[in-house]
Design a protein around this motif. Sequence first.
Motif, PDB file in Angstrom:
ATOM      1  N   VAL A 135       0.839  -1.209  -0.102  1.00 27.89           N
ATOM      2  CA  VAL A 135       0.139  -0.139   0.054  1.00 27.89           C
ATOM      3  C   VAL A 135       0.913   1.392   0.006  1.00 27.89           C
ATOM      4  N   ILE A 136       1.839   1.152   0.827  1.00 37.26           N
ATOM      5  CA  ILE A 136       2.776   2.339   0.801  1.00 37.26           C
ATOM      6  C   ILE A 136       3.402   2.627  -0.490  1.00 37.26           C
ATOM      7  N   LYS A 137       3.791   1.577  -1.094  1.00 39.56           N
ATOM      8  CA  LYS A 137       4.466   1.777  -2.471  1.00 39.56           C
ATOM      9  C   LYS A 137       3.615   2.566  -3.580  1.00 39.56           C
ATOM     10  N   ILE A 138       2.083   1.854  -3.549  1.00 38.44           N
ATOM     11  CA  ILE A 138       1.049   2.493  -4.310  1.00 38.44           C
ATOM     12  C   ILE A 138       0.981   3.750  -3.894  1.00 38.44           C
ATOM     13  N   GLY A 139       1.022   4.156  -2.927  1.00 38.42           N
ATOM     14  CA  GLY A 139       0.881   5.893  -2.176  1.00 38.42           C
ATOM     15  C   GLY A 139       1.884   6.590  -2.712  1.00 38.42           C
ATOM     16  N   GLN A 140       3.200   5.953  -2.651  1.00 36.32           N
ATOM     17  CA  GLN A 140       4.476   6.897  -3.092  1.00 36.32           C
ATOM     18  C   GLN A 140       4.382   7.113  -4.545  1.00 36.32           C
ATOM     19  N   LEU A 142      -8.928   0.826  -4.764  1.00 37.31           N
ATOM     20  CA  LEU A 142      -7.820   1.202  -5.564  1.00 37.31           C
ATOM     21  C   LEU A 142      -8.571   1.466  -7.072  1.00 37.31           C
ATOM     22  N   ARG A 157     -10.240   9.297  -9.760  1.00 41.89           N
ATOM     23  CA  ARG A 157      -9.184  10.374  -9.968  1.00 41.89           C
ATOM     24  C   ARG A 157      -9.611  10.890 -11.507  1.00 41.89           C
ATOM     25  N   LYS A 185       1.573   6.861  -6.652  1.00 37.17           N
ATOM     26  CA  LYS A 185       0.316   7.481  -7.114  1.00 37.17           C
ATOM     27  C   LYS A 185      -0.176   6.587  -8.455  1.00 37.17           C
ATOM     28  N   PHE A 220      -2.707   4.176  -9.281  1.00 32.64           N
ATOM     29  CA  PHE A 220      -3.558   3.472  -8.520  1.00 32.64           C
ATOM     30  C   PHE A 220      -4.139   2.439  -9.604  1.00 32.64           C
ATOM     31  N   LEU A 247     -10.461   4.630  -6.726  1.00 23.63           N
ATOM     32  CA  LEU A 247      -9.878   5.814  -6.631  1.00 23.63           C
ATOM     33  C   LEU A 247      -9.379   6.134  -7.976  1.00 23.63           C
TER      34      LEU A 247
END
Length: 598
Positions: free
Chosen positions: A320-325, A352, A359, A327, A329, A355
Motif C-alpha cells: 500500500v505504501i508503494k502504491i501511495g508513493q 484502488l 481520479r 500514485k 492507482f 480511486l
Amino acid sequence: MILMIKLFDNLSLRMKNLFVLILALTMAVITSYVISEKYLLKGYVEIEEELVLKNIARLNDALSGELLTLQRINSDWAAWDDTYTFIEDVNKRYIKTNLVTDTYKSLNLNVMVFINSSGKIVYGHGYDLENLKLTDLPAGLDRYLTPGSPLLKHESLISTVKTIVLLPEGPMLLVSQPIITSEKQGPIRGSLVVGRYLDAVEIKRLADLTHLSLTLQVYGEQGSSDFNEAYSLLSVDKPTLVRVLNQSSIAGYSLITDINGKPSLVFRVLMPRDIYNQGKLSHRCFVTIIIITGFVLLFISLLLSEKMILLRLTNLIKSVIKIGQTKDFSARVPVAGGDELSTLAGEINTMLTGLEQSRGKIKESEEHFRGLFNEALTGNYISAPDGKILLCNLTFAQILGFKAVEDALKSNLLLFFTGDEERQNFLKLLNERKKLEFYETNLQCIDGERIIILQNVIGKFDHSGKLVEIHGYIFDITERKTMEEQLKYLSFHDPLTGLYNRAYFEEEMRRLGSGRFSPVGVIVCDVDGLKLINDSIGHSKGDDLLIAAANAIGKAFRANDMIARIGGDEFAILIPDGDVTTVENACQRVKKQISIYN
C-alpha cells in the motif's frame, strides 16, 4: 550498562516496544512541563504587566482629559472681550452678571482668580461644591499667584500652564491662560487661573470613567507598605512602576509631578491577577492533557504494534505504501488466502479501482473548474496566509496592472494594500469572521495607480483554527466611487461658480447659530442687472458675470468664511466670530474688489 543492554535484548518485541513508548512519553511530559513553565507562564506575566501599564496610561489620559476640560473652560473666559475689559476697569456689572455661584457650580470649579499684568489679584474666590457657597481662596494658593510664578508666565497669546499643586486642603488641578480679546489679540492684560480639587469625589469619578480601582497618596507620606516601597523605586525619570503584591493582586503606580517638576502625588491602580492565575490553570490543564493524550497514544500504539508483528500485514502495508508513493492507482496489492487479511486486501484493491475512476472524474472536474475560474469576469485568486498568490485568473492580473497571469503569480497580494494598518485589519477580520462579504479597500497597482476594490473572501482553516489559504474574488469599483464623490460634491456646491449652494448654507447657519459665545456675521448681496444681461446679450454672458462676481467676492474674505450662492443672482457669506466691525470691514473689501473688477 552492558547488563541492561543484554536484559533489553532478551525482552520480547512487545516489551521492547512498551519500554520505548513509555520512555518517550515520560520525556515528552517532562519536556512539555519545563518548556511551558518557562515560556507560557512568563508570557502571561508579561501580558499582565503590559495590561497594568496600559491601565496606568488610561489613568494618565483621564487626568490629562480633566486638565484639558479646565483648559477649555479657561479659554472661554480668558479670551473674551468682557474679561479683557474687566481686568482693567474691574466693573461690578461683570462680577454681578458672570461670577455668580451658578457659574462655579455649572463649570464644576473650586477656584477662579483674575490677575492683572501687574500681578495684582483683581478678583478671586473659592467655591465649596459640596455646600454650594463661595469661600476665600484656599490656603497656600497665594504662593503660586505671586509675580514671577511659573503659573503666571505667559510668553505668547496661546500660552497655557496646566499643573497639579499640593495645598493644605488637598491636591488641586490648576490651569492658567493669558487674558486676551475674543479675536485672540493682545496685548496680554493678565492671567486667569481656574482650579478643581482632586478630592475623593473627583478620584471616584476618574475611577468610574476608567473602570479602575484607584488610590491617591501624597508622595513620601507614610501609608501602606506597598506605597512606601514604591516611593523608593519611582522617580521623575521613571514615573511608572508595576509590582506584584501577592498571588491575587498586582498594582501599578504613577508618579505625578508638581508645577516645579518635583514628585508630588502617587496614583495606584490595583488589579486582580486574573490573567496570571488563568495562565497557571491553563498550564496545569496543558500538562494534564499531554499526560492523558500520551497514555491514549501509548495504548493505541500497543494495539497497532501487536498487529504489525504479522508478516503478511507488514507486506500488505509495504504494498500500500508503494502504491501511495508512486500514485499508481492501477496497481494492486497481492491477495493470498481466504481469511480477514485476504478480505482486507480485496477491499483495498476495490478501493484502488474506485480511486482510479474517481481520479479521472476529479481531473475532469478540475479542468472544468479551471475553465470557469480563468474565464470569470471577476478577479479570482487563491493565496497563502502570507499573501503569496497561488492561483489567479487573467482578470485579477489585469486589475492589478499585470499583463499576464504568470507575472501576478510572482507577486504578493498583501503588498498591494496601501498600508500596514489595512493589511493587518484585513487579516484580523478574516480570522475573526472566517469570511468577508463586500469588503471594500484600497489597492495600489503595480504601476502605482490606486484603485478601490470590492471583494468577497473566504478563509480556509485547518483543524486547529489556523488560516491556511485565502480564496476570493474582486471587483474594481474605482469609477463608481469617483462618480459617488462627484455626486456628493454637487449636492453641496453650485455647479456654475463652484461656491457652496443654498442647502449647505442653511446647514451652516443652523450649526453656527448653536454657538454659545461666538457671534456670526451674515452678508447678503446680489448682482445688479443680471436679468438685463441675460435677455439682451445672452445667458452665457450672464454666467460669466456670475463667475466673475463669485471670484471678486471670494478674494474679499478669509479662508474660514463660508461663501454661498443662494439664488439666481444672490450670494451670502457667513463670518464666524464676526462682530459688527468685522462685517463692516468685509463689506468694504467686497466693494473694493468689485471696483477693481469694474
